[in-house]
Design an enzyme around this catalytic site. Sequence first.
Site, mmCIF file in Angstrom:
data_model
loop_
_atom_site.group_PDB
_atom_site.id
_atom_site.type_symbol
_atom_site.label_atom_id
_atom_site.label_comp_id
_atom_site.label_asym_id
_atom_site.label_seq_id
_atom_site.Cartn_x
_atom_site.Cartn_y
_atom_site.Cartn_z
ATOM 1 N N GLY A 49 4.123 -11.664 1.110
ATOM 2 C CA GLY A 49 3.364 -10.605 0.451
ATOM 3 C C GLY A 49 4.235 -9.730 -0.420
ATOM 4 C CB ALA A 50 7.396 -10.324 -2.075
ATOM 5 C CB THR A 52 1.272 -5.797 -4.692
ATOM 6 O OG1 THR A 52 0.832 -4.481 -5.052
ATOM 7 C CG2 THR A 52 0.638 -6.190 -3.374
ATOM 8 N N GLY A 53 3.123 -3.629 -3.643
ATOM 9 C CA GLY A 53 3.353 -2.659 -2.571
ATOM 10 C C GLY A 53 4.710 -2.709 -1.906
ATOM 11 N N GLY A 55 6.109 -4.978 -0.033
ATOM 12 C CA GLY A 55 6.843 -6.225 -0.171
ATOM 13 C C GLY A 55 7.605 -6.297 -1.470
ATOM 14 C CB SER A 172 -0.198 -0.446 10.826
ATOM 15 O OG SER A 172 -1.018 0.701 10.703
ATOM 16 C CE1 TYR A 203 -4.337 -3.566 8.734
ATOM 17 C CE2 TYR A 203 -4.559 -1.379 9.709
ATOM 18 C CZ TYR A 203 -3.866 -2.286 8.927
ATOM 19 O OH TYR A 203 -2.664 -1.909 8.347
#
Length: 439
Positions: A49-50, A52-53, A55, A172, A203
């Site tokens: 997941g690199a 965006t955000g 990552g 999280s 989640y």
Amino acid sequence: QGDKARRHLLLGTALAPASLLVPTANAADAKVFVPAPGTLKGRTILITGASTGLGLESAVRLASAGATVIGTARTEEKKKAMESDVRRRVPEGDFTGKVLELGSLKAIAQFSTTQPIDVLMLNAGVMALPEERRTDDGIERQIGVNFLGHFALTARLLPKMRPPFRVISVSSSANYGASERDVDAAISAPDLSLPSYSQWGSYCVSKAMNILFAAELQRRFDASGVRASSVALHPGAVATDLARYLIAGSSDATTTKDAVASSPLLTPFLKALSAFVLPIDQGANTQVFLAGADDLANQGGGVYYDSMRPATPNAITLDPALATRLFDKAASLSGLTIDEALLATTRREEEAQDVPSDSFSSGGAECTSTWEAYEDDVEHMAPRNVCLKETGTLVPKFHGGLPSKRQLRLVLAGKSPSSRDVPLYSFLRSVAEDKNLAF
């Protein structure tokens, strides 16, 4: 931890959509952890997941410190944009993009990298989908991507990990919102689903599973003797587009931000909340800190980190029995086991360290077989001696090859072997006991 847990969960939930409005430029005076240039040269880090955000920020910062970084994105289009972004920000960086869909066990099986990996950062995530969605394998998407996809990827990549190594699971504070009843129900279900779908319930359970996974992985590292550590973390309420589904029900960040901007009621509310949201570069601190640690084999202060410090997660995430059940369920669904992957990891490490098995010197004498070498070279092998020449007939039962020195040491130390190796381990122990050798 009750009041603190509720504060974390409620704050994180409220701030998720607010993060869509926060520009990273506001972080000019933020305290950002940046590894010194060149300090990570020679270290290879794979980040899911690199594109965006957190990552993407982690990839940029770690590449700037000299690491070789491999980043994954869901599509070819996102991979190209990710590569362009990283290379623009770190022109001299060593970065490679790869396509990986964590919602497909087939895609994970086809994913490969030729480079030995020092740090595996399990960063990709899906958050609070308003409507239930499924992975290609029929698993509820949040649990399927956030946990099961990363479990399968880790099992696939462990043989390519280079000890001492580290696996980092981005969790999280939502882990506090998972109850033992819900986690138990998900594990008991045939497809890891909750009895009834809830966007936040699913989640929270997926984030609790991230920590259960990290803690159990560390237990198995310790039991196998692998030089490695497994840690999880909470990055904080961060200004990423992970909450894109909450506003517009879309996976496209631009569509979501347009929906926010066009709402006369929602915009002022979210702008007020945005004062409490961390900018991305500050939010990435903990995972960059853990990926850049000097001693990757040392877990440090515990399995869970927050703000670059050890913290206390939801108590259920540290339950070994619950974690074992989760591992068993994940193995059943994915067809992969962490234990077999660890056997391959230890064997690869030992092959790099051990001398050839057919002939080598021991105490000035040339040994003509592995068994003689092990028997004669007691100090190099283990504190105790065993007549290993007698085990030759059982070699084919041990994955078709000779047992490694580390595996023999584990026998002498009384460690639990893989079920596939019980015949050989039992034989070795009986030989040792016959010679009155203590374990």
